[in-house]
Write a protein that holds these residues in place. Sequence first.
Motif, short mmCIF file in Angstrom:
data_model
loop_
_atom_site.label_atom_id
_atom_site.label_comp_id
_atom_site.label_asym_id
_atom_site.label_seq_id
_atom_site.Cartn_x
_atom_site.Cartn_y
_atom_site.Cartn_z
N ALA A 1 5.48 2.42 2.85
CA ALA A 1 4.15 2.86 2.40
C ALA A 1 3.51 1.79 1.53
O ALA A 1 4.18 1.04 0.82
CB ALA A 1 4.28 4.16 1.62
N VAL A 2 2.18 1.69 1.62
CA VAL A 2 1.44 0.73 0.80
C VAL A 2 1.52 1.16 -0.67
O VAL A 2 1.35 2.34 -1.00
CB VAL A 2 -0.03 0.65 1.24
N THR A 3 1.76 0.18 -1.53
CA THR A 3 1.87 0.50 -2.97
C THR A 3 0.65 -0.02 -3.71
O THR A 3 -0.38 0.63 -3.73
CB THR A 3 3.17 -0.10 -3.55
N ASP A 4 0.77 -1.21 -4.30
CA ASP A 4 -0.33 -1.71 -5.12
C ASP A 4 -1.07 -2.90 -4.48
O ASP A 4 -1.80 -3.61 -5.17
CB ASP A 4 0.18 -2.12 -6.51
#
Length: 277
Positions: free
Chosen positions: A250-253
């Motif tokens: 999943a995309v974080t920052d």
Amino acid sequence: MSKNKSGTASIKRVPKKAYEAELERLQIELVEMQQWVAAVGARVLVIFEGRDAAGKGGAIKRVTQYLNPRHARVVALSKPSDRERGQWYYQRYLEHLPAAGEIVLMDRSWYNRAGVERVMGYSTEEEYQRFLVQTPILERLLVEDGIIVLKYWFSVSDDVQQDRFASRLNDPMRRWKLSPTDLESILRWEDYSRAKDAMFAATDIDEAPWWTIESDDKRASRLNSIAHLLSSIPYQRQELEEISIPDRPAVTDYERPPRGHHRYVPDVAGELGKKKK
């Protein structure tokens, strides 16, 4: 072979659908063969020779189309430089021989000396005779050292060659294939035939024989050459490692920069779509 209404040679060709299906099957086998070559460290040298416009390039393209370029190379040398002319004749070719795990396909080779150089007078009689003596010795040494050497001669009839030259004349993608030497081969057809016969007589050896491929039908010649190539290499299917493609995290920052900060090539394809509308 007959002539059709347009005056070009009429050839019975392998049906396109059958050709494409068999080509796909053979190309899958080629990939499997290459995996074996890389795994065991085999060295394979395939020499493609023949008449101008005989279909060598098309056959080479189909052989290499799906191969890993890290383990397969096409060698097509240009005219020798002044320095190369001062070397042992074979020297510039030998540096391109396959290393362990490699397949090298030569689009013309040292046999230039027995063909175009002989016919066009680019080599002396002494150089030519030396070539006929030294080449079988050289090729026996290559085979003795463990290199698999295959030599293919693509044969095309004079009528079909003439038609192929004519088809290139107004084709902007193939016009470059019409060199003065190619056109001269029309006038020197019998000279090239004699040169080929003499070459075969001297260099068709058991360790590295010549294999002739009839190529008036390009589809047939491609299938036949690939099938023979595969049958000449004692490869075994390699067990492939299990590969598991991981799930994407999943995309974080991470935040992608605005598109306006980068340069993009113009969308020519998109413009074509608009024109159709």
